[in-house]
Design an enzyme around this catalytic site. Structure first.
Site, short mmCIF file in Angstrom:
data_model
loop_
_atom_site.label_atom_id
_atom_site.label_comp_id
_atom_site.label_asym_id
_atom_site.label_seq_id
_atom_site.Cartn_x
_atom_site.Cartn_y
_atom_site.Cartn_z
N VAL A 27 0.81 -1.22 0.00
CA VAL A 27 0.00 0.00 0.00
C VAL A 27 0.84 1.27 0.00
O VAL A 27 0.29 2.37 -0.11
CB VAL A 27 -0.97 0.03 1.21
CG1 VAL A 27 -2.01 -1.05 1.07
CG2 VAL A 27 -0.21 -0.08 2.53
N TYR A 28 2.15 1.17 0.13
CA TYR A 28 2.98 2.37 0.13
C TYR A 28 2.93 2.99 -1.27
O TYR A 28 3.35 2.38 -2.25
CB TYR A 28 4.42 2.04 0.50
CG TYR A 28 4.65 1.66 1.94
CD1 TYR A 28 3.62 1.71 2.88
CD2 TYR A 28 5.91 1.26 2.39
CE1 TYR A 28 3.83 1.35 4.20
CE2 TYR A 28 6.13 0.91 3.71
CZ TYR A 28 5.09 0.95 4.61
OH TYR A 28 5.31 0.60 5.92
N GLY A 29 2.42 4.22 -1.31
CA GLY A 29 2.29 4.88 -2.61
C GLY A 29 1.36 4.14 -3.54
O GLY A 29 1.52 4.21 -4.76
#
Length: 326
Positions: free
Chosen positions: A52-54
């Site tokens: 889910v990072y970025g």
């Protein structure tokens, strides 16, 4: 950089990890490449990311950088799955979702396996046995080498780790990732004792108290800081009160006495706490990362550690571990 075993496993990682929370969002590909090169040059190898990072861009960017820029074999790649963009159910650790998410992560990373695959958070909507079975499948299929969890409280971590140790063919948990710093020592109540007892290594996130322990907020909120950002101000705000200020002042005093920076003092303290394998450090630029990497040569004197322990000590009350008062 020295290396440490992650928990009671054979996996050895650098005692500082590189976080990628801002990659693909606030950190450009060029800045990410400079960070990764500086980290490797300093002897680091553990790089932590998440699906889910970025919105997946951090994994994609890491994959691009391991496609010719740095050899994949020189990195210990850790990623996470289980967080979803659903306000009604922000976490989904069902077997189906986790394994699909792992396949998607591998595609973005451009690799056939990750070295450490972590459940991003506890999901009360999924039986824990189902979640843990997904970890076993990931390892048995060769898509993950080691597994861990993030954000599990004491009883959740103890249950998960004990379950994995109880049956043949199950993969023991190697690590747990939790916020831990001089401004947030809550893991010492139940999570850390459970991790130490069950052989699970701790990977502290936000080891600099969300940036507050660097001392940058002592005279107000800098315009270019996360505390001044409309999106991130609420992330920093819990650590801007009077109690936190006393801890930050103590860190600054220790730094002055040692002729180092508050960042170096705060990071060295958490790095060398019992049960800690590797704090995960994030930075927007290679210049910011360089200061964190310079902590490798710093060991805090026992007297300073004791003083910092005292000023930041969490309150243990019934029925916390080692409680002394009601």
């Amino acid at each position: 950089m020295e290396t440490r075993h992650l928990g009671r496993t054979g996996l050895r990682v650098s005692r500082l990890g590189l976080g990628t929370l801002t990659w693909g969002r606030d950190t450009s590909e060029r800045d990410a490449a400079e960070q990764l090169k500086a980290f490797l040059d300093a002897g680091g190898d553990l790089v932590d990311t998440a699906d889910v990072y970025g919105d997946g861009r951090a994994e994609y960017l890491l994959g691009r950088l391991t496609d010719g820029f740095v050899p994949r074999g020189e990195l210990v790649v850790a990623t996470k799955a289980g967080s979803v963009a659903d306000p009604e159910r922000p976490h989904d650790t069902s077997r189906g979702h986790l394994l699909s998410a792992l396949d998607a992560s591998l595609a973005r990373l451009g690799t056939d396996h990750v070295d450490l695959w972590q459940v991003h958070a506890y999901d009360p909507g999924t039986p824990m046995e189902e979640t843990l079975h997904a970890l076993d499948i990931a390892v048995s299929s060769g898509r993950a080498r080691y597994v861990g969890v993030c954000g599990f409280c004491g009883w959740q971590l103890a249950k998960a780790a004990a379950w994995q140790l109880a049956g043949p063919g199950r993969t023991p948990l190697a690590g747990t990732q939790m916020e831990y710093s001089l401004l947030q020592r809550g893991v010492e109540r139940e999570v850390l004792p459970a991790a130490l007892d069950l052989g699970v290594g701790l990977l502290p996130s936000s080891p600099l108290g969300r940036g507050v322990l660097t001392g940058k907020y002592r005279r107000g909120t800098p315009a270019d800081s996360r505390g001044a950002s409309e999106r991130l101000a609420r992330f920093v705000e819990p650590y801007l009160g009077d109690a936190a200020a006393r801890v930050v002042d103590a860190v600054a005093t220790a730094a002055d006495g040692l002729a180092v920076t508050p960042l170096q003092v705060a990071l060295a303290w958490v790095r060398d706490r019992p049960g800690v394998t590797a704090p995960i450090v994030g930075a927007r630029t290679a210049e910011q990362l360089a200061e964190a990497l310079s902590v490798e040569d710093l060991t805090l004197p026992v007297e300073i550690c004791r003083a910092l322990d005292d000023v930041s000590a969490p309150e243990h009350r019934y029925p916390d571990h080692d409680w002394s008062t009601l």
